[in-house]
Design a protein around this motif. Structure first.
Motif, short mmCIF file in Angstrom:
data_model
loop_
_atom_site.label_atom_id
_atom_site.label_comp_id
_atom_site.label_asym_id
_atom_site.label_seq_id
_atom_site.Cartn_x
_atom_site.Cartn_y
_atom_site.Cartn_z
N VAL A 55 0.82 -1.21 0.00
CA VAL A 55 0.00 0.00 0.00
C VAL A 55 0.86 1.27 0.00
O VAL A 55 0.57 2.22 -0.73
CB VAL A 55 -0.99 0.00 1.18
N GLU A 56 1.93 1.30 0.78
CA GLU A 56 2.74 2.51 0.84
C GLU A 56 3.42 2.81 -0.49
O GLU A 56 3.43 3.96 -0.94
CB GLU A 56 3.77 2.43 1.98
N THR A 57 3.96 1.80 -1.13
CA THR A 57 4.58 2.01 -2.45
C THR A 57 3.54 2.44 -3.46
O THR A 57 3.76 3.39 -4.23
CB THR A 57 5.28 0.72 -2.91
N TRP A 58 2.37 1.79 -3.47
CA TRP A 58 1.31 2.16 -4.41
C TRP A 58 0.80 3.57 -4.13
O TRP A 58 0.45 4.30 -5.05
CB TRP A 58 0.18 1.14 -4.37
N ALA A 59 0.78 3.96 -2.86
CA ALA A 59 0.35 5.33 -2.52
C ALA A 59 1.34 6.35 -3.07
O ALA A 59 0.93 7.39 -3.60
CB ALA A 59 0.22 5.48 -1.01
N ALA A 60 2.64 6.07 -2.95
CA ALA A 60 3.64 6.99 -3.48
C ALA A 60 3.51 7.09 -5.00
O ALA A 60 3.51 8.19 -5.56
CB ALA A 60 5.04 6.54 -3.08
N GLU A 61 3.38 5.95 -5.67
CA GLU A 61 3.24 5.96 -7.13
C GLU A 61 1.99 6.74 -7.54
O GLU A 61 2.01 7.50 -8.51
CB GLU A 61 3.17 4.53 -7.65
N THR A 62 0.91 6.56 -6.79
CA THR A 62 -0.33 7.29 -7.06
C THR A 62 -0.13 8.78 -6.85
O THR A 62 -0.57 9.60 -7.66
CB THR A 62 -1.45 6.74 -6.16
N ALA A 63 0.55 9.15 -5.77
CA ALA A 63 0.81 10.57 -5.49
C ALA A 63 1.65 11.19 -6.60
O ALA A 63 1.39 12.34 -7.01
CB ALA A 63 1.49 10.73 -4.13
N PHE A 64 2.64 10.46 -7.11
CA PHE A 64 3.45 10.99 -8.20
C PHE A 64 2.59 11.26 -9.43
O PHE A 64 2.77 12.26 -10.12
CB PHE A 64 4.62 10.06 -8.54
N GLU A 65 1.66 10.38 -9.72
CA GLU A 65 0.74 10.60 -10.84
C GLU A 65 -0.15 11.81 -10.58
O GLU A 65 -0.41 12.61 -11.48
CB GLU A 65 -0.11 9.36 -11.10
N LEU A 66 -0.61 11.97 -9.35
CA LEU A 66 -1.47 13.11 -9.00
C LEU A 66 -0.71 14.44 -9.07
O LEU A 66 -1.33 15.49 -9.23
CB LEU A 66 -2.07 12.91 -7.61
N GLN A 67 0.62 14.40 -8.97
CA GLN A 67 1.41 15.63 -9.07
C GLN A 67 1.25 16.30 -10.43
O GLN A 67 1.42 17.51 -10.54
CB GLN A 67 2.89 15.36 -8.80
N GLU A 68 0.89 15.53 -11.46
CA GLU A 68 0.64 16.13 -12.77
C GLU A 68 -0.55 17.07 -12.70
O GLU A 68 -0.55 18.13 -13.32
CB GLU A 68 0.41 15.04 -13.81
N GLU A 69 -1.56 16.67 -11.95
CA GLU A 69 -2.78 17.46 -11.78
C GLU A 69 -2.64 18.47 -10.64
O GLU A 69 -3.23 19.54 -10.68
CB GLU A 69 -3.90 16.46 -11.45
N TYR A 70 -1.87 18.12 -9.63
CA TYR A 70 -1.68 18.94 -8.43
C TYR A 70 -0.17 19.09 -8.19
O TYR A 70 0.40 18.41 -7.35
CB TYR A 70 -2.32 18.28 -7.21
N PRO A 71 0.50 19.98 -8.93
CA PRO A 71 1.96 20.08 -8.84
C PRO A 71 2.49 20.50 -7.47
O PRO A 71 3.66 20.26 -7.17
CB PRO A 71 2.33 21.10 -9.91
#
Length: 185
Positions: A55-71
């Motif tokens: 979960v923690e690794t997937w959360a980080a990967e998800t957050a990195f993707e969200l940085q495109e929308e929320y820099p």
């Protein structure tokens, strides 16, 4: 308002996930993205993890993707001890190295290799002291490793201004149904 959010949950084997192709991973990531996106709309600034697989690794990967929308979103990885990943398989090590390379902030709390379980306890206390809330993927019917952090977070919430958010089996089912419905649109 949550500005600094710890995200944690199960390790892959606790969910019966033994490779990166498991169909449950996109569902977990979708549930995480939906919840974190809502918190970003309310002012979330940091996603904080301790670098564990699952979960923690997937959360980080998800957050990195969200940085495109929320820099302005930032990701912190707070490791309990040096060389946390040394006994992991190659796939887990590669995912770990990838998130470490992309993180906005990384540190190692005890500055030495694993010695004893107290290092995990110190990590958990540190994370709770340095965040406004926690998001835990957790199901009461399947306790597993997140139960300790959930218990500590509940104590912190009872003592003051701290928010404990969960994603449970029903939330994951809804995410899966949303993904399925989108395929048919």
């Amino acid at each position: 308002m949550l500005k600094r959010l710890v995200v944690t949950g199960y390790k892959p084997h606790e969910l019966g996930i033994f490779n990166d192709k498991h169909p449950g991973i996109p569902v977990i990531r979708r549930a995480l993205a939906d919840r974190i996106r809502g918190l970003l709309e309310e002012g979330l600034e940091w996603v904080i993890i301790s670098g564990q697989p699952g979960v923690e690794t997937w959360a980080a990967e998800t957050a990195f993707e969200l940085q495109e929308e929320y820099p302005s979103l930032q990701v912190a990885i707070i490791l309990p001890f040096l060389n946390q990943e040394e006994k992991w398989n190659d796939a887990k090590k590669a995912a770990f190295e990838s998130i470490m390379a992309q993180a906005d902030f990384t540190t190692v709390l005890t500055k030495r290799p694993y010695e004893a379980p107290w290092q995990f306890s110190e990590r958990d206390k540190f994370l709770l002291r340095n965040s406004d809330g926690i998001l835990i993927i957790y199901d009461e019917d399947n306790e597993g490793s997140p139960k300790w952090m959930k218990r500590l977070a509940g104590q912190r919430a009872d003592a003051g201004d701290y928010e404990v958010l969960t994603i449970n089996a029903e939330d994951l089912q809804l995410a899966a149904e949303d993904m399925q419905a989108e395929k048919w649109e």
